[in-house]
Scaffold this motif. Structure first.
Motif, PDB file in Angstrom:
ATOM      1  N   GLN A 171      -5.886   4.244   1.283  1.00 14.43           N
ATOM      2  CA  GLN A 171      -4.525   3.875   0.905  1.00 14.43           C
ATOM      3  C   GLN A 171      -3.970   4.786  -0.171  1.00 14.43           C
ATOM      4  N   GLU A 174      -2.471   7.789   1.545  1.00 10.68           N
ATOM      5  CA  GLU A 174      -1.231   7.437   2.245  1.00 10.68           C
ATOM      6  C   GLU A 174      -0.093   7.190   1.254  1.00 10.68           C
ATOM      7  N   ASP A 175      -0.399   6.505   0.156  1.00 12.98           N
ATOM      8  CA  ASP A 175       0.639   6.227  -0.844  1.00 12.98           C
ATOM      9  C   ASP A 175       1.142   7.511  -1.491  1.00 12.98           C
ATOM     10  N   ASN A 234      -2.525  10.553  -8.029  1.00 15.32           N
ATOM     11  CA  ASN A 234      -1.200   9.961  -8.185  1.00 15.32           C
ATOM     12  C   ASN A 234      -0.613  10.274  -9.549  1.00 15.32           C
ATOM     13  N   PHE A 661       6.278   5.622  -6.500  1.00 19.44           N
ATOM     14  CA  PHE A 661       5.006   4.924  -6.316  1.00 19.44           C
ATOM     15  C   PHE A 661       5.193   3.409  -6.247  1.00 19.44           C
ATOM     16  N   THR A 663       6.529   2.163  -3.848  1.00 20.98           N
ATOM     17  CA  THR A 663       6.332   1.920  -2.422  1.00 20.98           C
ATOM     18  C   THR A 663       4.857   1.806  -2.056  1.00 20.98           C
ATOM     19  N   ALA A 664       3.962   1.964  -3.031  1.00 25.27           N
ATOM     20  CA  ALA A 664       2.527   1.939  -2.750  1.00 25.27           C
ATOM     21  C   ALA A 664       2.090   0.582  -2.217  1.00 25.27           C
ATOM     22  N   LYS A 665       0.991   0.569  -1.480  1.00 26.74           N
ATOM     23  CA  LYS A 665       0.421  -0.667  -0.949  1.00 26.74           C
ATOM     24  C   LYS A 665      -0.649  -1.239  -1.871  1.00 26.74           C
ATOM     25  N   GLN A 670       1.655   0.208  -7.845  1.00 27.89           N
ATOM     26  CA  GLN A 670       3.048  -0.217  -7.946  1.00 27.89           C
ATOM     27  C   GLN A 670       3.416  -0.464  -9.405  1.00 27.89           C
TER      28      GLN A 670
END
Length: 746
Positions: A171, A174-175, A234, A661, A663-665, A670
């Motif tokens: 993840q 992807e983030d 990140n 960020f 939008t991160a899962k 977040q």
């Protein structure tokens, strides 16, 4: 130093650019392997009892359970002959897998604790071998091999720490891709709006690209010699993109201002390096100092964020100081090329009437304008009064994550999970009688379902009638004890149980080490609390020293520290209101839980450093005007008038990098993105726009006070603006008679 940088850019501009291109190519080649060097986790103190317990269990018992396979049968019952045969075949395959150890299943033990209450699911417990990096790779391979439909007879899902870590690793990548896909186009649009020129707008992106490429190269290098958390990608990407653009924005703006004032290209480069360059160097030092405080913590998540953060700040500043002046020299007046249709011809290189009017209004009525802003910030900080802290678990993932779904089933359908048990390691020989007595005392504690040892199973203070002794839990030189509770993991009651377990009198001569997820949480809180005062003291001390060297005043650093702490408290309060209290959870798609400790500390240090970034941007021009003889009010009004647009534009650009960020899962990412972005905007607008001029007005002449011996020290070692005199000294900011806006200057 700045004179030499300027002359290098003027005389050897093309050579500097060629070297920069080669360096970027090299950094790109090196940074391509960065992800292979990074590790998951890093939230634990390596010297804590829980970590040492895990090390003993790994060394002598094959490791704690970190992977739980939840198995279902299409026939409905998990104990039918067909399901049992398939389950035993699955277990046989798992035991042959060299990536796994300590495989325990319902079909081997017939333990009711490994079967769901309705008999429809069963657990297979195992340990994924290897260090953090190897575990991540092995976990991904194991999940690919065994989850899903097994031999068309069983449905297998994975949970536990190894499965959560594997999903987090995927993840994170992807983030990061999604955040960059959002941030870069939005940043370009904002730069076009700010500059009104295609060429000028592209220049900050050049520095941002260098900073991002450099950040991945340093991640590879650091990851080759020490532990680096995978989420550092990140942080370094957001910081590299944001700070690279911020620093380049300041330098390009000052260069265009000098050209508009009639300076030659060479003189404009010199003045830009002497003023904006000096500000950038000092700004980078303040941000780096705040991030360097993370190095005092033993958790490699925070430590890696510290040294990689300092590295990317240095890369962003270094590339701006050396590459940008060379680019400006080569471009000259063409920096304004590609003027966009909506961009009007410049009226004044530095005219920003909105910020000038705001500063003048605040200076005239400092109390009336500052009190409402302070009230709002303090109200936003109020949720901090009820803040609680935790460590990451499966709830940081979205509800549709498989490992999280498995954890939910384990809590709801199994009577106490081995996966969430406390694991006690005794790294000494222990006789059976004292061990049995110790286990009995542990089982009598409130909330304990059972205690499993090599001498048997114990409940309610006594040996259970059922449950055979597990010889795998005992060795001649060590013992392992599993304390399974019915308490909600990471709750106050679960933390209290850890402390009670540690207070139980052990067998004579034994020194039990208590591990497990709840013990990790207790140890993490104690470790953070132990080091936090030192980290804060270092931040305050280095910031005070740097601001004194920059301003020559002991009042300015105190004013800056106080205002920064107020804005940071407001930011952390809002994040607590959102992520702990659960407000906006349906919109953002996260599960409310206690604030993640290490991420909160990280966000504090980053936000503090970035706040000082804008403090330097504003104070540098105010100090420059003050040194040229302007009185305090004029220096503040005109200083904010000249820098207000730069600060607001830089803040919005940097906030975009962080907000992406959101939008991160992963919920703590977040929080990091939204919190850092909010901190930047609050500081740039509320603090720099209102509280700084109000404080400067109330302080008056004392704003620049320093004792005589410190003034002499500053004269000798200070970092004040210097260098060649400007071609045209900055004039006062005036409000134009029309509503025309300077869309090309900042």
């Amino acid at each position: 130093m700045f004179e030499r940088i300027a002359e290098l850019a003027i005389r050897r501009s093309r050579l500097v650019l060629v070297v920069a291109v080669l360096a970027v190519a090299l950094m790109g080649a090196v940074g391509a392997g960065a992800f292979d060097k990074l590790k998951g986790g890093g939230f634990d103190d390596p010297a804590s009892p829980s970590t040492r317990a895990a090390e003993v269990i790994d060394e002598k018992f094959g490791g704690e359970t970190n992977l739980v396979l939840l198995v279902r049968s299409p026939d409905g019952r998990i104990d039918t002959p067909a399901a049992r045969a398939s389950g035993q075949a699955l277990v046989a395959d798992l035991k042959k897998d060299e990536r796994l150890s300590n495989v325990v299943s319902f079909w081997e033990t017939d333990s009711p604790d490994l079967r769901s209450e309705d008999g429809r699911e069963a657990m297979v417990l195992t340990h994924v071998r290897g260090d953090t990096t190897e575990q991540r790779e092995n976990s991904v391979e194991v999940l690919d091999t065994y989850t899903g439909t097994y031999k068309n007879t069983l449905t297998v899902q994975a949970g536990g720490g190894a499965a959560v870590g594997a999903e987090l690793s995927n993840q994170v990548v992807e983030d990061l891709i999604l955040a960059e896909a959002i941030a870069i186009p939005l940043t370009l649009v904002l730069l076009l709006i700010v500059f009104g020129s295609v060429v000028a707008a592209l220049l900050p992106l050049v520095i941002a690209i260098i900073a991002v490429m450099g950040s991945f190269a340093q991640l590879f290098l650091f990851g080759s010699v020490t532990d680096v958390a995978e989420t550092a990608t990140n942080l370094t990407t957001a910081l590299g993109l944001g700070l690279g653009i911020d620093y380049a924005l300041l330098m390009v703006s000052r260069f265009r201002e000098q050209l508009a004032a009639g300076a030659s290209v060479d003189d404009a480069v010199r003045r830009t390096v002497h003023t904006a360059g000096r500000t950038i160097a000092f700004s980078a030092a303040t941000v780096a100092a705040a991030l360097a405080a993370l190095l005092v913590f033993p958790h490699y998540f925070l430590r890696s964020m510290g040294f990689t953060g300092v590295g990317v700040v240095a890369i962003a500043a270094f590339s701006t100081l050396f590459v940008m002046p060379a680019l400006l020299k080569v471009l000259g007046h063409r920096v304004n090329s590609g003027r966009l249709p909506w961009a009007k011809r410049r009226r004044s290189a530095a005219r920003t009437p909105l910020w000038g009017r705001l500063a003048r209004t605040v200076m005239r009525r400092p109390v009336l304008t500052a009190l409402p802003v302070l009230a709002v910030l303090l109200f936003a900080a109020a949720p901090l009064l009820d803040i609680t802290f935790g460590t990451p678990d499966e709830r940081v993932l979205t509800e549709n994550a498989e490992s999280r779904q498995v954890s939910q089933v384990l809590r709801e359908k199994f009577g106490g999970s081995e996966d969430s048990a406390l694991h006690i390691a005794i790294d000494q020989p222990v006789d059976k009688a004292p061990l049995a007595s110790y286990a009995g005392r542990l089982s009598a504690l409130k909330g304990v379902e059972r205690v499993e040892t090599s001498t048997g199973v114990y409940t309610a203070g006594q040996s259970a009638a059922t449950g055979p002794a597990n010889s795998a839990l005992g060795r001649p030189d060590a013992q392992r004890i599993s304390v399974v509770s019915s308490l909600t993991p990471k709750s106050e009651a679960a933390e209290s149980l850890v402390k009670q377990v540690r207070s139980v009198t052990p067998p004579p001569g034994a020194h039990p080490l208590v591990g497990g997820n709840d013990a990790v949480l207790v140890d993490a809180k104690e470790s953070i609390a132990d080091k936090l005062p030192l980290a804060v003291a270092l931040i305050v001390l280095t910031t005070f020293l740097l601001l004194f060297l920059f301003t020559g005043s002991i009042v300015q650093p105190l004013r800056a520290l106080l205002l920064n702490l107020i804005s940071l408290a407001a930011t952390l309060g809002v994040m607590t209101w959102i992520f702990q209290d659960g407000n906006l959870s349906s919109l953002l798609g996260f599960t409310a839980q206690p604030m993640e400790m290490t991420m909160t500390v990280l966000m504090f240090c980053i936000a503090f450093g970035l706040s000082m970034d804008y403090e330097v941007f504003v104070t540098s021009r105010i100090k420059e005007l003050h040194d040229h003889g302007a009185d305090n009010e004029t220096a503040v009004v005109n200083g904010l008038g000249h820098t207000g647009r730069i600060v607001s534009a830089a803040a919005f650009l940097l906030a975009v990098s962080f907000f992406a960020f959101g939008t991160a899962k992963i919920s703590f990412m977040q929080m990091f993105g939204l919190g850092s972005g909010l901190a930047v905007l609050l500081d740039a607008i509320a603090v720099r726009g209102v509280l700084v001029p109000a404080a400067m007005r109330l302080l008056g002449r004392t704003a620049w006070y320093a004792p005589g011996f410190l003034r002499r020290l500053h004269t000798r070692y200070g970092l004040s603006e210097g260098g060649p005199e400007p071609t045209s000294a900055p004039g006062p900011v005036t409000v134009p008679p029309t509503h025309m806006k300077d869309s090309t200057g900042v």
